[in-house]
Write a protein that holds these residues in place. Sequence first.
Motif, short mmCIF file in Angstrom:
data_model
loop_
_atom_site.label_atom_id
_atom_site.label_comp_id
_atom_site.label_asym_id
_atom_site.label_seq_id
_atom_site.Cartn_x
_atom_site.Cartn_y
_atom_site.Cartn_z
N LYS A 265 -7.04 -23.34 13.70
CA LYS A 265 -6.29 -24.57 13.48
C LYS A 265 -4.90 -24.27 12.94
O LYS A 265 -3.99 -25.10 13.06
CB LYS A 265 -7.04 -25.49 12.52
CG LYS A 265 -8.20 -26.24 13.15
CD LYS A 265 -8.70 -27.34 12.23
CE LYS A 265 -9.72 -28.21 12.94
NZ LYS A 265 -10.18 -29.34 12.10
N LEU B 250 -0.86 -22.11 16.85
CA LEU B 250 -0.60 -22.91 18.04
C LEU B 250 -0.64 -21.95 19.22
O LEU B 250 0.26 -21.14 19.42
CB LEU B 250 0.74 -23.64 17.98
CG LEU B 250 0.81 -24.79 19.00
CD1 LEU B 250 1.68 -25.92 18.50
CD2 LEU B 250 1.31 -24.32 20.36
N ASP C 266 -3.35 -24.38 23.53
CA ASP C 266 -3.05 -25.70 22.97
C ASP C 266 -2.02 -26.46 23.79
O ASP C 266 -1.93 -27.69 23.69
CB ASP C 266 -2.55 -25.55 21.53
CG ASP C 266 -3.66 -25.12 20.58
OD1 ASP C 266 -4.77 -25.68 20.68
OD2 ASP C 266 -3.43 -24.22 19.77
N SER D 39 -8.34 -27.58 22.73
CA SER D 39 -6.88 -27.66 22.62
C SER D 39 -6.47 -28.77 21.66
O SER D 39 -7.12 -29.81 21.57
CB SER D 39 -6.27 -27.92 24.00
OG SER D 39 -6.61 -26.90 24.91
N LYS D 40 -5.37 -28.54 20.97
CA LYS D 40 -4.81 -29.57 20.10
C LYS D 40 -4.17 -30.66 20.96
O LYS D 40 -3.54 -30.36 21.98
CB LYS D 40 -3.75 -28.98 19.17
CG LYS D 40 -4.28 -28.00 18.14
CD LYS D 40 -3.13 -27.47 17.29
CE LYS D 40 -3.62 -26.56 16.18
NZ LYS D 40 -4.18 -25.28 16.71
#
Length: 789
Positions: A126, A129, A133, A153-154
């Motif tokens: 987390k 990146l 993502d 993925s964010k």
Amino acid sequence: MGFELRSRRGVFIDISNEMEGAGKTLSDDEVNRFESFDVIYRSLVAMLYNFVPMSGHPGGSISSGPIVEAALFDTMDYDLSDPDREDADIISYAAGHKALGLYGLWALRNEVARVGVDELLPKNEKMQLRLEDLLGFRRNPVTDTPLFCEFKSKALDGHPTPLVPFVKLATGASGVGDASTVGLAFAVRDYFGENAPRVHMIEGEGGITPGRAAEAIAAAGTASLDNLVMHLDWNQASIDSNAVCRDGNRPGDYVQWDPIEFFFFHDWNVIYVDDGRDYRKVVAAQRRALAMESGQPTAIVYRTTKGWHYGIEGKASHGAGHKMCSPEYFEALEPLRGLVDFDLSGCVTGEERCLGPDNRVMREECYWEALGVIRRAFEENRDISDTFAARLRDSKRRLDKKGRGPRKGAPDVEKVYALAKRMAASPSDVPEELILEPGTATTLRGALGKALHYYNIKSGGAIFAAAADLLGSTSINAVGGGGFPGGFFHAAKNPGARLLSIGGICEDGISGTLSGISSFGKHIGAGSSYGAFMAPLSHISARLHAIGGQMRREAVPGEPLKTLIIVCAHAGLKTGEDGPTHADPQPLQLLQGNFPPGTAITLTPWDPREIWPLLTAALAKRPGVLFPFVTRPSEKVHDRSALGLAPAEAAVKGVYLLRKASGKRDGTIVLQGSGVTYAFVEETMPLLEKAGIDLDVFYVASAELFDALPAEEREAIFPEERSNEAMGITGFTLPTLHRWVRSDRGREMSLHPFRGGHFLGSGQADMVLKEAGLDGAGQFAGIEKFVKK
């Protein structure tokens, strides 16, 4: 009479003049690797726009690329393995529309570390990146495409938020990012002192045209924030113009200054780079900025071309790009072939593979295939990845060597929240110096100022305060009173002061700057002005601050919000002498119910003795934004017990029974607002008693504190049937009563400032209340009619 610009504390440097005979800042090999890195970056920008069409800003992301690349891999001291390291330099994309570039560079940096120095990758994904993502660029969290779900993925927002590592603020709304980034610089400079981390702001010339940006930039120059560096991507292109500002003798379409003049006028150092793609000059300028000794903030102004070598330049590339999988898109990728072989010809049949609402899965596969080319570019060119991996190591090494730490006597904001939590458990306990005896007189604003000062003393100065030229008038000046140096904060000459000068009469700039101060997490920013101005003008900054806090919680579950206080002073009709332009009943409606639960709390005390318990209860909840409403006039402190009124600490429930009917009630009244409640207590109650009208009277002190109670407790305090039988009396607008007064009859009979169908006139408070029918006689007449009807 002649005119000349008087001397400024800042210094102007044309970096080209300093390059001559100074040697090379970068070797030829280093320049080549930076340029190769930028080829990969520009290709990634093209890919991101291609697979998320009509989303993002490729032009500005490309023009700012070399600027940010130099900052990330040469100038800044930070630790990739610990994005939350407090002593690290900060980079802030005030130009939030360049988010596409931010995400791209963050992902490329992650790839460099993955290939060349994986021990620097945070163990918690987390806090990374990743290239994976980028599948979430401008995607909603409920996206259910296979790869998005597989890679977890964010969901990357259209403009930056603290969901992303190394991002402290939510930016993008006009000028807010500039103000909040200046706020970060204030907070960092105060907490660390002379050895403070640098705050690097990324912006374009269009981004400094909003008023709040100019206000914050003026504040930074005035306070000598020497740890702030602005990187100004001057490309002259916005959405609608290719001549944003003056350029030589050519007038601008929007403003008649150029960025060099603008910053120098505001007492900033200015370093001019005539070619923002010349890595030697870019790096030289950034290193020179770190060596400035004038004690002022520094702006580096780089001349660039928006959309350079993308195939679309200038304003056409601001928020637009090539059509999906078009020949022009593939042409933009051609320079990448010099580093890695690839075949994305499967996407040429884009009509079949990528376009259309039913092709989401196929489009995601094509997208990931393209991102795989970026990954291979680093894997197959170890000279590039190793070079930049080494620079990441050097950045951490430099940071470790600096040994930065909090200054002696640095504030401790956690003492504010800990004290509030402890005192909230016993709301009737009031610090001795804040006790208000019955029969005395004071103002709500004064009581608030003293309460905030109490918390400031206990925390060693964790509260910074500012006002729109109304420090004394709104009593927020008490925050910086006894125990702190007088005057305004100045980084060199008066660093202990807790009052800030932010541009003058500048509610926009004040709220934005204070939001950045709060966001750093070591302070609470508290700003004040007329509620009529502060509520609307602070709304955007407050909303972005709340968004930032919410998104940070997505990244770090359980992390508390960082409170920003927006004081809506001189609130309501009792500011009547200033007329309807100032004595505005509308501000509460702009805020109440307009934020997700828990992110904002409004306070509407009527009695100065309610200030301490309400403020304490709210701080104990740690909302993102706290909006106290306080009036201007001095008020009598009543003996509530003698009048049969509930004690002041009852306000902490948000809604409470102010006065209970002595026998069978004739009706239910809901009061809201200090002006109308004082009129009710002092004038209406005696008339009701004389007429034999016996009522249950509720007061609304904070809708959000009431909402925070368990459902059973809310029902016990204010049962739903009460809202169906009640009428309301408010000094705010009728919609703020709708929750408490639900019947058509109750709403029809309720009293409020606009009941007469017009804005009220000017005059003494009692006259304005009389015009509105909200004085004692008017309230009695309305209540009598309601009860009889």
